[in-house]
Design a protein around this motif. Structure first.
Motif, PDB file in Angstrom:
ATOM      1  N   TYR A   1       0.856  -1.178   0.000  1.00  0.00           N
ATOM      2  CA  TYR A   1       0.000   0.000   0.000  1.00  0.00           C
ATOM      3  C   TYR A   1       0.891   1.228   0.000  1.00  0.00           C
ATOM      4  O   TYR A   1       1.855   1.308   0.767  1.00  0.00           O
ATOM      5  N   VAL A   2       0.570   2.188  -0.858  1.00  0.00           N
ATOM      6  CA  VAL A   2       1.225   3.490  -0.848  1.00  0.00           C
ATOM      7  C   VAL A   2       0.196   4.469  -0.315  1.00  0.00           C
ATOM      8  O   VAL A   2      -0.909   4.574  -0.853  1.00  0.00           O
TER       9      VAL A   2
ATOM     10  N   LYS B   1       2.214  22.768  -4.698  1.00  0.00           N
ATOM     11  CA  LYS B   1       3.410  23.521  -5.089  1.00  0.00           C
ATOM     12  C   LYS B   1       4.334  23.818  -3.912  1.00  0.00           C
ATOM     13  O   LYS B   1       5.532  23.903  -4.077  1.00  0.00           O
ATOM     14  N   THR B   2       3.785  23.998  -2.732  1.00  0.00           N
ATOM     15  CA  THR B   2       4.611  24.195  -1.546  1.00  0.00           C
ATOM     16  C   THR B   2       4.057  23.352  -0.413  1.00  0.00           C
ATOM     17  O   THR B   2       2.883  22.998  -0.410  1.00  0.00           O
ATOM     18  N   GLY B   3       4.900  23.064   0.553  1.00  0.00           N
ATOM     19  CA  GLY B   3       4.458  22.310   1.712  1.00  0.00           C
ATOM     20  C   GLY B   3       5.099  20.948   1.807  1.00  0.00           C
ATOM     21  O   GLY B   3       5.943  20.574   1.002  1.00  0.00           O
ATOM     22  N   VAL B   4       4.658  20.196   2.801  1.00  0.00           N
ATOM     23  CA  VAL B   4       5.223  18.886   3.093  1.00  0.00           C
ATOM     24  C   VAL B   4       4.217  17.813   2.698  1.00  0.00           C
ATOM     25  O   VAL B   4       3.024  17.937   2.973  1.00  0.00           O
ATOM     26  N   ILE B   5       4.712  16.776   2.053  1.00  0.00           N
ATOM     27  CA  ILE B   5       3.905  15.607   1.721  1.00  0.00           C
ATOM     28  C   ILE B   5       4.633  14.391   2.276  1.00  0.00           C
ATOM     29  O   ILE B   5       5.834  14.239   2.080  1.00  0.00           O
ATOM     30  N   TYR B   6       3.902  13.536   2.970  1.00  0.00           N
ATOM     31  CA  TYR B   6       4.455  12.305   3.529  1.00  0.00           C
ATOM     32  C   TYR B   6       3.934  11.130   2.702  1.00  0.00           C
ATOM     33  O   TYR B   6       2.759  11.089   2.340  1.00  0.00           O
ATOM     34  N   PHE B   7       4.809  10.179   2.447  1.00  0.00           N
ATOM     35  CA  PHE B   7       4.415   8.936   1.794  1.00  0.00           C
ATOM     36  C   PHE B   7       4.797   7.772   2.704  1.00  0.00           C
ATOM     37  O   PHE B   7       5.917   7.720   3.212  1.00  0.00           O
ATOM     38  N   ARG B   8       3.842   6.871   2.898  1.00  0.00           N
ATOM     39  CA  ARG B   8       4.051   5.724   3.776  1.00  0.00           C
ATOM     40  C   ARG B   8       3.893   4.454   2.946  1.00  0.00           C
ATOM     41  O   ARG B   8       2.963   4.322   2.158  1.00  0.00           O
ATOM     42  N   LEU B   9       4.811   3.536   3.164  1.00  0.00           N
ATOM     43  CA  LEU B   9       4.810   2.266   2.451  1.00  0.00           C
ATOM     44  C   LEU B   9       4.537   1.141   3.440  1.00  0.00           C
ATOM     45  O   LEU B   9       5.209   1.044   4.465  1.00  0.00           O
TER      46      LEU B   9
ATOM     47  N   LYS C   1      -4.015   8.717   3.497  1.00  0.00           N
ATOM     48  CA  LYS C   1      -5.007   8.235   2.545  1.00  0.00           C
ATOM     49  C   LYS C   1      -4.292   7.339   1.543  1.00  0.00           C
ATOM     50  O   LYS C   1      -3.219   7.697   1.026  1.00  0.00           O
ATOM     51  N   GLN C   2      -4.871   6.197   1.262  1.00  0.00           N
ATOM     52  CA  GLN C   2      -4.269   5.287   0.296  1.00  0.00           C
ATOM     53  C   GLN C   2      -4.350   5.894  -1.097  1.00  0.00           C
ATOM     54  O   GLN C   2      -5.416   6.334  -1.536  1.00  0.00           O
ATOM     55  N   VAL C   3      -3.203   5.945  -1.797  1.00  0.00           N
ATOM     56  CA  VAL C   3      -3.165   6.497  -3.146  1.00  0.00           C
ATOM     57  C   VAL C   3      -2.762   5.459  -4.186  1.00  0.00           C
ATOM     58  O   VAL C   3      -2.775   5.750  -5.377  1.00  0.00           O
TER      59      VAL C   3
ATOM     60  N   PHE D   1       6.364   3.632  -8.277  1.00  0.00           N
ATOM     61  CA  PHE D   1       5.012   4.173  -8.148  1.00  0.00           C
ATOM     62  C   PHE D   1       5.094   5.672  -8.395  1.00  0.00           C
ATOM     63  O   PHE D   1       6.009   6.327  -7.896  1.00  0.00           O
ATOM     64  N   THR D   2       4.150   6.225  -9.161  1.00  0.00           N
ATOM     65  CA  THR D   2       4.138   7.656  -9.445  1.00  0.00           C
ATOM     66  C   THR D   2       2.850   8.266  -8.926  1.00  0.00           C
ATOM     67  O   THR D   2       1.758   7.812  -9.267  1.00  0.00           O
ATOM     68  N   ASP D   3       3.001   9.304  -8.104  1.00  0.00           N
ATOM     69  CA  ASP D   3       1.865  10.104  -7.658  1.00  0.00           C
ATOM     70  C   ASP D   3       1.778  11.286  -8.609  1.00  0.00           C
ATOM     71  O   ASP D   3       2.618  12.176  -8.591  1.00  0.00           O
ATOM     72  N   LYS D   4       0.748  11.289  -9.455  1.00  0.00           N
ATOM     73  CA  LYS D   4       0.604  12.322 -10.480  1.00  0.00           C
ATOM     74  C   LYS D   4      -0.134  13.551  -9.963  1.00  0.00           C
ATOM     75  O   LYS D   4      -0.352  14.493 -10.705  1.00  0.00           O
TER      76      LYS D   4
END
Length: 135
Positions: free
Chosen positions: A49-50, A88-96, A60-62, A79-82
């Motif tokens: 799960y990404v 454009k600014t800020g923090v994004i977290y990705f969990r595997l 949220k599952q993407v 995996f590509t998050d489109k």
């Protein structure tokens, strides 16, 4: 005492059935975030799960990426998050996370991308490699 040792042995066997993630990276390119990870020693893995979060707390599952299964050699996964253009600014977290054939889940690793500072870094559980590459 024998019961405790038996339970520990069962727990070790169960945990070791998940794959060993040897690397996990996140990079921003052309308004897309490319995630790549490698595993070694997959056993009884169904899929990954990404998940994505903007606060590091609510995810949220993407995406779902199916595993190769029972492999002893190194396997590479992309995996590509489109949907990064709105961020454009800020923090994004990705969990595997990995999901075993028995339905049990295990959190593997977290990556954080700070788009405003154009950097990313590793966070969280079971990090075997710490990324701090510029994006």
């Amino acid at each position: 005492m024998k019961t405790i040792l038996t339970l520990l042995a069962i727990l070790f066997i169960h945990v070791s059935s998940f794959s060993q993630v040897t690397s996990f990276s996140a990079r921003l390119k052309n308004d897309k975030i490319n995630l790549n990870w490698s595993t070694q020693g997959e056993k009884d893995i169904s899929h990954f799960y990404v998940e994505k979060s903007y606060d590091g707390k609510i995810y949220k599952q993407v995406g779902v990426v199916f595993a190769f299964g029972n492999e002893t050699e190194t396997m590479n996964y992309p995996f590509t998050d489109k949907d990064a253009s709105a961020d454009k600014t800020g923090v994004i977290y990705f969990r595997l996370s990995t999901i075993g054939n028995d339905g049990n889940a295990a959190l593997l690793q977290v990556r954080k991308i700070n788009i405003g500072n154009k950097s990313n870094e590793a966070l969280g559980a079971n990090n075997s490699e710490q990324d701090s590459d510029k994006i």
